[in-house]
Scaffold this motif. Structure first.
Motif, short mmCIF file in Angstrom:
data_model
loop_
_atom_site.label_atom_id
_atom_site.label_comp_id
_atom_site.label_asym_id
_atom_site.label_seq_id
_atom_site.Cartn_x
_atom_site.Cartn_y
_atom_site.Cartn_z
N ALA A 76 0.81 -1.33 0.16
CA ALA A 76 0.02 -0.10 0.25
C ALA A 76 0.94 1.19 0.09
CB ALA A 76 -0.94 0.10 1.16
N ARG A 77 0.62 2.31 -1.02
CA ARG A 77 1.30 3.58 -1.00
C ARG A 77 0.54 4.33 0.01
NH1 ARG A 77 -0.35 5.60 -6.00
NH2 ARG A 77 -2.17 4.28 -5.60
N SER A 78 1.51 5.21 0.84
CA SER A 78 1.11 6.06 1.70
C SER A 78 1.78 7.74 1.72
CB SER A 78 1.52 5.55 2.99
OG SER A 78 3.15 5.30 3.31
N VAL A 79 1.17 8.38 2.08
CA VAL A 79 1.50 9.92 1.98
C VAL A 79 1.02 10.56 3.35
CG1 VAL A 79 0.91 12.26 0.88
CG2 VAL A 79 1.01 10.09 -0.50
N PHE A 80 2.07 11.65 3.72
CA PHE A 80 1.78 12.37 4.85
C PHE A 80 1.26 13.64 4.37
CE2 PHE A 80 4.12 9.39 7.28
CZ PHE A 80 3.45 9.18 8.39
N TYR A 81 0.07 14.48 4.57
CA TYR A 81 -0.05 15.64 4.26
C TYR A 81 -0.96 16.49 5.19
CZ TYR A 81 -1.15 19.44 0.95
OH TYR A 81 -1.28 20.60 0.07
N GLY A 82 -0.83 17.76 5.44
CA GLY A 82 -1.62 18.40 6.29
C GLY A 82 -2.32 19.72 5.97
N GLY A 83 -2.38 19.85 4.51
CA GLY A 83 -2.76 20.87 4.08
C GLY A 83 -1.93 22.00 3.12
N PHE A 84 -0.86 21.94 3.74
CA PHE A 84 0.23 22.83 3.00
C PHE A 84 1.51 22.00 3.28
CE2 PHE A 84 -0.46 24.64 7.14
CZ PHE A 84 0.76 24.96 7.67
N SER A 85 2.62 22.34 2.55
CA SER A 85 3.84 21.42 2.67
C SER A 85 4.43 21.73 4.08
CB SER A 85 4.69 21.80 1.60
OG SER A 85 5.10 23.06 1.43
N GLU A 86 4.55 22.83 4.64
CA GLU A 86 5.24 23.07 5.80
C GLU A 86 4.52 22.78 7.18
OE1 GLU A 86 4.32 25.58 3.82
OE2 GLU A 86 5.99 26.26 2.75
N ALA A 87 3.33 21.87 7.12
CA ALA A 87 2.50 21.70 8.21
C ALA A 87 3.09 20.83 9.03
CB ALA A 87 1.24 21.15 7.84
N ASP A 88 2.93 20.99 10.33
CA ASP A 88 3.61 20.47 11.48
C ASP A 88 2.58 19.07 11.76
OD1 ASP A 88 5.84 21.63 12.35
OD2 ASP A 88 4.93 22.64 14.04
#
Length: 288
Positions: A76-88
Motif C-alpha cells: 500500500a502506498r502512503s502519503v503524509f499531508y496536512g493542507g500545506f507542505s510546511e504543516a507540522d
C-alpha cells in the motif's frame, strides 16, 4: 533514530488502514498526527508495506532505513499531508490504485478531500485584543473536538484572523458552534486550503560549529549548551523530518527540518565554509 514504544495511535490501526486500502482499493486515512506520531507511523508503515524489514533499522550514518524486505501485507502506498507542505500536524493517507500523490494533494488543496480549512475572522478587530494559537485551540477543545481532528492553526500577523485546518467531517459543526475565541466574537467560513496565504515566518540564523552534529546545531540555534542539547536528544524531544533523533552524533542533510519540543523548529540549510580556526559556518532558518 528510533521510535517511541508508546504512542497515542496504535500500530494495529496503521496496519488496518493499510490493509483496507490494499484489499478494498479505496482511500483510508488517520486523523491529524503530531511529529512523534508521524515518526511512529512512518516506521510502522515502512515495516508493513515492505520499505524495510524487521531487521532493518534507521542507519544514523546514511540517514536511511536498513535494507528492505517483504512487507507484512502488500505494498500500500502512503502519503503524509496536512493542507500545506510546511504543516507540522499531518494526516497519513493510504492510497488506492487509481490515486497518486499528486492527485491526492490537488484534491486536498481544492477542498474536495478529507481536509478543510476554516477562515476565522474576529468581529470588530480594531477594538478587540488579538487572538493567538492557544486561544483558538482552547476554544476548539472546549467544543469537545479531539486533537486528532485539528491540524495546524495559522494566525494572521495582526491577530485579527486565523486559518484552522480540520477534518472535513467536523468543519460544519465548528462553523455552527464556535462563536467566541477568548473574549473575541468570531465568524467562520469554510475555504479551500489553497486559499490560505498565511505561512510560518522564517528567520535566517547563521553561526559556527565544530561539526554539523545535531547536538551542535541545536545548541547554536537555540543558544543552549551542548550538554543541554544532548539531554533533549536523550529524552527523545528532537525530531528530524518527523522521525525521532536519539543519537547526538547524527548529522542532518541540507533541507532537513528539525523540531525541538519546548524550544521551536528550524530548517538546516547546510554548511557554507570552514573558518581559519577549523569551525564550520552553517546557515539555518528558524520558525518564529
Amino acid at each position: 533514530m528510533k521510535q517511541k514504544e508508546k504512542e497515542t495511535i496504535p500500530a494495529g490501526r496503521i496496519r488496518d488502514l493499510a490493509r483496507q486500502a490494499e484489499q478494498n482499493d479505496y482511500l483510508t486515512h488517520t486523523g491529524f498526527l503530531s511529529l512523534s506520531e508521524q515518526s511512529f507511523a512512518a516506521a510502522e508503515t515502512d515495516l508493513f508495506t515492505g520499505k524495510r524489514d524487521r531487521k532493518g533499522g534507521w542507519d544514523e550514518a546514511s540517514g536511511k532505513w536498513g535494507e528492505a524486505g517483504p512487507g507484512l501485507y502488500g505494498a500500500a502506498r502512503s502519503v503524509f499531508y496536512g493542507g500545506f507542505s510546511e504543516a507540522d500536524r499531518k494526516v497519513l493517507f493510504f492510497l488506492p490504485s487509481y490515486l497518486d500523490e499528486e492527485e491526492l494533494i490537488r484534491r486536498e488543496d481544492s477542498g474536495e478531500g478529507i481536509l478543510s480549512c476554516l477562515r476565522l475572522t474576529v468581529r470588530g478587530a480594531r477594538f478587540t485584543k488579538e487572538i493567538g494559537h492557544r486561544d483558538c485551540l482552547g476554544a476548539l477543545m472546549h467544543l469537545g473536538i479531539g486533537r486528532e481532528q485539528i491540524g495546524d492553526i495559522l494566525i494572521a500577523d495582526d491577530g485579527s484572523a486565523a486559518f484552522i485546518y480540520v477534518l472535513s467531517s467536523m468543519a460544519d459543526h465548528i462553523c455552527r458552534e464556535l462563536i467566541t475565541v477568548g473574549r473575541a466574537h468570531v465568524d467562520l467560513e469554510i475555504v479551500p486550503p489553497s486559499s490560505c496565504a498565511v505561512r510560518p515566518h522564517l528567520v535566517e540564523r547563521a553561526g559556527t560549529v565544530a561539526s554539523v552534529r545535531i547536538d551542535s546545531l541545536i545548541a547554536m540555534v537555540f543558544r543552549l549548551s551542548r550538554s543541554a542539547a544532548q539531554d533533549l536528544i536523550a529524552g527523545e524531544q528532537v525530531f528530524a523530518d518527523g522521525r525521532t533523533v536519539t543519537s547526538s552524533s547524527w548529522e542532518p542533510s541540507p533541507g532537513c527540518r528539525i523540531s525541538v519540543r519546548g524550544h521551536g523548529k528550524f530548517i538546516f540549510d547546510g554548511g557554507e565554509k570552514t573558518t581559519r580556526k577549523g569551525r564550520i559556518l552553517v546557515k539555518t532558518r528558524v520558525f518564529s
